[in-house]
Design an enzyme around this catalytic site. Sequence first.
Site, PDB file in Angstrom:
ATOM      1  N   ASP A   1     -37.080 -26.468 -34.459  1.00  0.00           N
ATOM      2  CA  ASP A   1     -37.743 -25.322 -34.956  1.00  0.00           C
ATOM      3  C   ASP A   1     -39.383 -25.911 -35.629  1.00  0.00           C
ATOM      4  OD1 ASP A   1     -38.447 -22.769 -35.768  1.00  0.00           O
ATOM      5  OD2 ASP A   1     -37.544 -22.979 -37.576  1.00  0.00           O
ATOM      6  N   SER A   2     -40.068 -24.984 -35.902  1.00  0.00           N
ATOM      7  CA  SER A   2     -41.461 -25.391 -36.811  1.00  0.00           C
ATOM      8  C   SER A   2     -40.859 -25.859 -38.152  1.00  0.00           C
ATOM      9  CB  SER A   2     -42.175 -24.165 -36.732  1.00  0.00           C
ATOM     10  OG  SER A   2     -41.425 -23.271 -37.558  1.00  0.00           O
TER      11      SER A   2
ATOM     12  N   CYS B   1     -36.207 -21.305 -32.144  1.00  0.00           N
ATOM     13  CA  CYS B   1     -37.460 -20.654 -32.637  1.00  0.00           C
ATOM     14  C   CYS B   1     -37.910 -19.629 -31.565  1.00  0.00           C
ATOM     15  CB  CYS B   1     -38.523 -21.672 -32.856  1.00  0.00           C
ATOM     16  SG  CYS B   1     -40.042 -21.301 -33.105  1.00  0.00           S
TER      17      CYS B   1
ATOM     18  N   GLU C   1     -38.630 -20.689 -46.276  1.00  0.00           N
ATOM     19  CA  GLU C   1     -38.980 -21.892 -46.596  1.00  0.00           C
ATOM     20  C   GLU C   1     -38.832 -22.312 -48.012  1.00  0.00           C
ATOM     21  OE1 GLU C   1     -39.905 -24.891 -44.478  1.00  0.00           O
ATOM     22  OE2 GLU C   1     -39.700 -23.663 -42.601  1.00  0.00           O
TER      23      GLU C   1
ATOM     24  N   CYS D   1     -37.392 -13.947 -35.772  1.00  0.00           N
ATOM     25  CA  CYS D   1     -37.865 -14.947 -36.118  1.00  0.00           C
ATOM     26  C   CYS D   1     -36.647 -15.861 -36.685  1.00  0.00           C
ATOM     27  CB  CYS D   1     -38.964 -14.782 -37.196  1.00  0.00           C
ATOM     28  SG  CYS D   1     -39.427 -16.619 -37.981  1.00  0.00           S
TER      29      CYS D   1
ATOM     30  N   HIS E   1     -36.344 -17.788 -38.941  1.00  0.00           N
ATOM     31  CA  HIS E   1     -36.231 -18.064 -40.500  1.00  0.00           C
ATOM     32  C   HIS E   1     -35.762 -16.724 -41.203  1.00  0.00           C
ATOM     33  CE1 HIS E   1     -39.309 -21.200 -39.860  1.00  0.00           C
ATOM     34  NE2 HIS E   1     -39.310 -21.239 -41.143  1.00  0.00           N
TER      35      HIS E   1
HETATM   36  N1  DGL Z   1     -38.913 -19.825 -36.823  1.00  0.00           N
HETATM   37  C1  DGL Z   1     -39.843 -19.606 -36.118  1.00  0.00           C
HETATM   38  C2  DGL Z   1     -39.531 -18.419 -34.983  1.00  0.00           C
HETATM   39  O1  DGL Z   1     -38.346 -18.082 -34.873  1.00  0.00           O
HETATM   40  C3  DGL Z   1     -41.247 -19.694 -36.637  1.00  0.00           C
HETATM   41  C4  DGL Z   1     -41.934 -19.637 -37.701  1.00  0.00           C
HETATM   42  C5  DGL Z   1     -43.203 -20.112 -37.829  1.00  0.00           C
HETATM   43  O2  DGL Z   1     -43.365 -21.409 -37.684  1.00  0.00           O
HETATM   44  O3  DGL Z   1     -43.959 -19.349 -38.060  1.00  0.00           O
HETATM   45  O4  DGL Z   1     -40.410 -17.666 -34.656  1.00  0.00           O
END
Ligand code: DGL
Length: 264
Positions: free
Chosen positions: A11-12, A75, A153, A189, A191
């Site tokens: 992931d990012s 992600c 985060e 997302c 996150h």
């Molecule tokens: N967790 C990521 C997603 O599912 C990306 C979050 C990000 O880096 O903007 O899209």
Amino acid sequence: MTDNRPILVFDSGVGGLSVLAHIRAALPQAPIVYAADNAGYPYGTKSEAEIAARVPALLGRLAERYHPRLIVIACNTASTIALNHVRSALDLPVVGTVPAIKPAAQASKTRTIGVLGTEATIRQPYVDNLVAEFARDCRVLRHGSPELVDLAEAKLRGTPPPPKAVKSALEGLYGKAFGGQIDAVVLACTHFPLLADEIRAASPAKVTLVDSGEGIARRTAHLCTDQSWPDRPSGRAVFTRPDPEIAALQPALAEYGLTQIDIL
Ligand code: DGL
């Protein structure tokens, strides 16, 4: 013979941990390498061209270094933009993250669903196609929230998200025309499941939250059918650049079994 090759979860940032939790439950003995592209974070405000160039190259370097048996792109942004590029660049099974529009449409009684993702994800033709295939008879309201990504985060670094900040981020979804009719929200997302309690508390009671974590774990386990595993699980987190904030993440990473830290 024991197969020590890890599953590489990517992931990012920390979002993929929400997926890793399901993978751990499905495959408790799996060695895990969790890669967070903190040098590229956030993905959601980047262009398609940037993501499509960055992600396959980075996964190529990670595959060379860790020799995974399989890659999970945990992600939505990277998957909806770059999954095909990654699959053609690498000779490995790759599981992507697809926004859970189908189960949300199945759950909705009002036939009004929300898709909460990054700005990049919600504008993808990939999402248009999922809507056309699975939610044709629904009103689908999309909202991209970089604020919620940052709040997730920060939460994993030990800063609880202020309820007001979550509420105001969700205004962009529930404040839309017909937003009051939403009864199912796709957490598109990775996150956002990390903020599920906060998002639930800031949403109308009737809203069901849906994400893809369980489905990804099921698919991953299926692709690993009949493979062997080491006796003990292990986990390392790898970041793409050194950063003093990594230290603040260590307790959260340890909760997911990621006890070693590397910099790529
Ligand atoms: N967790 C990521 C997603 O599912 C990306 C979050 C990000 O880096 O903007 O899209």
